[in-house]
Structure formats: C-alpha cells, structure tokens
Design a protein around this motif. Structure first.
Motif, PDB file in Angstrom:
ATOM      1  N   ASN A   6       0.827  -1.214   0.000  1.00 49.34           N
ATOM      2  CA  ASN A   6       0.000   0.000   0.000  1.00 49.34           C
ATOM      3  C   ASN A   6       0.856   1.257   0.000  1.00 49.34           C
ATOM      4  N   LEU A   7       1.930   1.251   0.790  1.00 50.06           N
ATOM      5  CA  LEU A   7       2.830   2.394   0.837  1.00 50.06           C
ATOM      6  C   LEU A   7       3.464   2.635  -0.526  1.00 50.06           C
ATOM      7  N   ARG A   8       3.862   1.576  -1.195  1.00 46.95           N
ATOM      8  CA  ARG A   8       4.462   1.699  -2.535  1.00 46.95           C
ATOM      9  C   ARG A   8       3.469   2.304  -3.496  1.00 46.95           C
ATOM     10  N   THR A   9       2.226   1.868  -3.441  1.00 46.10           N
ATOM     11  CA  THR A   9       1.190   2.411  -4.319  1.00 46.10           C
ATOM     12  C   THR A   9       0.988   3.902  -4.055  1.00 46.10           C
ATOM     13  N   GLU A  10       0.917   4.281  -2.780  1.00 43.11           N
ATOM     14  CA  GLU A  10       0.751   5.697  -2.433  1.00 43.11           C
ATOM     15  C   GLU A  10       1.961   6.534  -2.854  1.00 43.11           C
ATOM     16  N   ALA A  11       3.134   5.960  -2.695  1.00 40.71           N
ATOM     17  CA  ALA A  11       4.365   6.703  -2.971  1.00 40.71           C
ATOM     18  C   ALA A  11       4.710   6.743  -4.456  1.00 40.71           C
ATOM     19  N   GLU A  12       4.157   5.854  -5.229  1.00 38.60           N
ATOM     20  CA  GLU A  12       4.523   5.692  -6.646  1.00 38.60           C
ATOM     21  C   GLU A  12       4.667   7.015  -7.407  1.00 38.60           C
ATOM     22  N   PRO A  13       3.703   7.925  -7.321  1.00 36.39           N
ATOM     23  CA  PRO A  13       3.835   9.161  -8.100  1.00 36.39           C
ATOM     24  C   PRO A  13       5.007  10.049  -7.663  1.00 36.39           C
ATOM     25  N   HIS A  14       5.519   9.813  -6.466  1.00 34.50           N
ATOM     26  CA  HIS A  14       6.562  10.678  -5.913  1.00 34.50           C
ATOM     27  C   HIS A  14       7.950  10.041  -5.946  1.00 34.50           C
ATOM     28  N   LEU A  15       8.034   8.779  -6.357  1.00 28.04           N
ATOM     29  CA  LEU A  15       9.309   8.077  -6.342  1.00 28.04           C
ATOM     30  C   LEU A  15      10.189   8.545  -7.488  1.00 28.04           C
ATOM     31  N   THR A  16      11.460   8.738  -7.174  1.00 27.49           N
ATOM     32  CA  THR A  16      12.410   9.160  -8.196  1.00 27.49           C
ATOM     33  C   THR A  16      13.652   8.280  -8.121  1.00 27.49           C
ATOM     34  N   GLY A  17      14.460   8.358  -9.130  1.00 29.72           N
ATOM     35  CA  GLY A  17      15.739   7.652  -9.140  1.00 29.72           C
ATOM     36  C   GLY A  17      15.575   6.171  -8.868  1.00 29.72           C
ATOM     37  N   LEU A  18      16.307   5.696  -7.887  1.00 25.74           N
ATOM     38  CA  LEU A  18      16.310   4.268  -7.550  1.00 25.74           C
ATOM     39  C   LEU A  18      15.333   3.920  -6.435  1.00 25.74           C
ATOM     40  N   GLU A  19      14.521   4.879  -6.011  1.00 26.39           N
ATOM     41  CA  GLU A  19      13.571   4.615  -4.925  1.00 26.39           C
ATOM     42  C   GLU A  19      12.607   3.471  -5.246  1.00 26.39           C
TER      43      GLU A  19
END
Length: 189
Positions: free
Chosen positions: A131-144
């Motif tokens: 769930n955290l990955r789904t929420e964070a997806e739009p904000h992830l950059t680089g190797l995150e």
C-alpha cells in the motif's frame, strides 16, 4: 551514513531540520535511525571531525540551534561507508534457525502458533509496504522504486518460507503420528 548523507545532499542543517527531513523522506522505513540519539550523534561526529559547527541560529523564542555541516573528512567517511555497504553481502544469522534446532523445549502447538503469528505479521507488513508503494509511486524518483521492490521481495520471501515451514512441521507431526500408531500396533501384537 544517514546524517552524513543528509548533510552532503542538503547542505548545513541543525538537528531538528535533519529529523524533519528524515520524517519527510520516511527514513525510518529504510534505516534504524532513532530521533532521540540524533543530537548525541551530531556532537560525537563533530568531535570526530566528520562534521563541523557552522553557526548557531535562533528563531524567536525557540532555543538556539547548532547548525552542522559535513567536512572533507566526513565526505570521505561517507564514501567509505557507502562502498562498505555495497560490498557487504553477509547473510545475517536468523535466530529462527536456533529455534528450529532447539524446538524440543516448546510444544508443537506452541511452535505452530508462533510460526503462524510470525507469518501473519510478515503478511501484514507486506500488505503495508504494498500500500505504501502504491501511495508513494507518483513521488518516487531515481532508484527509490527499486528500494521498495527490495523490501517487498524480502517480505514475500519470508511469507513463502513460513508457509513452507508450517507445511514441514505439519508433515513431521503427521509422520510422528503414523510411527506412533505403528509402534502401538506392534506392541499390541
């Protein structure tokens, strides 16, 4: 590594700003950083020469805050720590191995209940991270995204291993029950 990296990337900061940056970046998910130990670590690192006091600031009635910057020695230390971490492929011992070796000290029922509870805990953590990955997806950059994937894969492996362990314990109990029945039959004859 976290403190040195934060100061190398973000420039000079006081401890509260470093803590805030850690909370925004959710560093607690990736590293074992305790907020209460940060200020002592900053002072210790300054004593070691990897950080330096840049200035003291005071805003309004707030207490004065010491602003730290990374030194040349600190940048070298950060590079060393990063390289050491990249080179370290040590598989850390898992205390579960000892539990399984000495399992005779607890009942089969207790062992099964504990394994089920551990499996449920890993499954809940996996769900949280998905769930955290789904929420964070739009904000992830680089190797995150890959860092998230690493955690997800590790949690999936734990769930799968616990499933295998539960099956193995059940098979062992079934085999023990069969041999007990055979032994009882032989004694009766």
């Amino acid at each position: 590594m976290f403190v040195l990296g934060a100061l190398a990337d973000g420039g000079p900061m006081h401890g509260h700003k470093i803590r805030t940056a850690a909370q925004v970046d959710r560093v607690d998910l990736w590293a074992d950083v305790k907020p209460g130990s940060l200020y002592g670590a900053l002072r210790r690192m300054a004593d070691e020469g990897v950080l330096e006091v840049v200035r003291t600031e005071q805003e309004g009635n707030l207490p004065a805050r010491t602003v730290y910057g990374i030194t040349r020695k600190g940048r070298a230390e950060l590079s060393t720590l990063l390289r050491a971490t990249l080179a370290d492929t040590t598989l850390r011992p898992d205390p579960m191995q000892l539990v399984l070796l000495h399992r005779g000290a607890i009942s089969d029922e207790e062992l099964l209940a504990a394994i089920r509870a551990r499996r449920e805990s890993y499954d809940a953590q996996l769900e949280y991270w998905e769930n955290l990955r789904t929420e964070a997806e739009p904000h992830l950059t680089g190797l995150e995204p890959v860092a998230f994937d690493h955690t997800l894969l590790r949690l999936r492996a734990e769930v799968e291993w616990h499933d295998r362990l539960l099956a193995a314990v059940a098979d062992q109990q079934s085999d023990a029950g069969s041999s007990d029945e055979g032994s009882s039959r032989e004694q009766g004859e």
